[in-house]
Scaffold this motif. Sequence first.
Motif, PDB file in Angstrom:
ATOM      1  N   TRP A 214      43.432  30.625  44.215  1.00 41.64           N
ATOM      2  CA  TRP A 214      44.328  31.505  43.518  1.00 41.64           C
ATOM      3  C   TRP A 214      43.972  31.359  42.024  1.00 41.64           C
ATOM      4  N   LEU A 265      45.254  34.091  53.375  1.00 40.85           N
ATOM      5  CA  LEU A 265      46.140  34.911  52.517  1.00 40.85           C
ATOM      6  C   LEU A 265      45.500  35.671  51.395  1.00 40.85           C
ATOM      7  N   ARG A 266      44.686  34.617  50.922  1.00 44.68           N
ATOM      8  CA  ARG A 266      43.850  35.404  49.964  1.00 44.68           C
ATOM      9  C   ARG A 266      42.870  36.407  50.440  1.00 44.68           C
ATOM     10  N   VAL A 269      45.088  39.254  50.632  1.00 46.20           N
ATOM     11  CA  VAL A 269      45.337  39.841  49.524  1.00 46.20           C
ATOM     12  C   VAL A 269      44.438  40.771  48.870  1.00 46.20           C
ATOM     13  N   THR A 270      43.143  40.238  48.789  1.00 45.35           N
ATOM     14  CA  THR A 270      41.970  40.961  48.457  1.00 45.35           C
ATOM     15  C   THR A 270      41.607  42.244  49.244  1.00 45.35           C
ATOM     16  N   ALA A 272      43.884  44.103  50.675  1.00 48.28           N
ATOM     17  CA  ALA A 272      45.058  44.950  50.249  1.00 48.28           C
ATOM     18  C   ALA A 272      44.662  45.508  48.992  1.00 48.28           C
ATOM     19  N   ARG A 273      44.273  44.764  48.213  1.00 48.67           N
ATOM     20  CA  ARG A 273      43.941  45.196  46.789  1.00 48.67           C
ATOM     21  C   ARG A 273      42.867  46.487  46.840  1.00 48.67           C
ATOM     22  N   THR A 276      44.222  49.531  48.239  1.00 51.58           N
ATOM     23  CA  THR A 276      45.013  50.335  47.245  1.00 51.58           C
ATOM     24  C   THR A 276      44.119  50.807  46.100  1.00 51.58           C
TER      25      THR A 276
END
Length: 284
Positions: A214, A265-266, A269-270, A272-273, A276
């Motif tokens: 993070w 989780l990382r 998140v990556t 999902a980004r 997007t």
Amino acid sequence: MSWLFDPFSLEFVQRALLGGVLVSVLCAVAGTWVIVRGMAFLGEALAHGMLPGVALATVLGVPVLLGAAVSAIAMSLGIGALQRRAKLSYDTSIGLLFVGMLALGVIVISHAGSFATDATAILFGDILAIAPGDLVVLGLAAMIGIGAAILAHRPLVALAIDERVARVLGLAPRVAQAVLVGLVTLAVVASYQAVGSLLVVGLLVAPAVAARQWTARIATTMVLAAVISAAAVVVGLLVSWYAATAAGATIAAAAIAAAGVSWGLRAAVTAARRRTASPLPLAA
């Protein structure tokens, strides 16, 4: 929510929690530099290298932390001597002394009589047996570790970038390397009571790995690693209390699990980004 606080109403569990938090802070400081420098093998070697000192201290009836410190320091000095005099590589020097010290420790344990209980504590720790005096020692160790990391921050950063850069800037890379080895030695020896010689690398490496997912800043990584490690101590103590498992091993397993969860989780998140940020397809 009483199940969450009931175990910590006992004094010996409170001492275990406070000792675990102090160990978490020290391991976060040293572990961050271990990850940055790629020196996890050194932490593993020092953890096993202190085994003969601990075993001899137990047999002779002297403080085990003193034996652990002497043994770990002897091993770190031996690594440097093999590099300079025998012209061996860093990994080769660590590997030779790692096996040699581990074998010596096993010989001492096997030679001593009625050593089974002590050997279990040496290998896996006994965080629930932390005494008030141990807390004082851990507090001093944490303060020394933090102070050394602050004073040697610039040389350590330069050493992490390039040893030649550190030498050109006059930042004494050899001194910085000695400080780093000293930090790892201090963390390993101080963590011995909590998780033993076999599991100490879990607290040294796993929280820093989790935090590194993070942030890339050294100071932020240390703080986040300390928080993650302290959380692993709380979770490990709770699980060991209700599941009747070994506290030190459960804490180490919680720290490893935290690293896995952080990585997952990382990655989520990556992903999902990326979804997007991907452009929408043009209409025909």
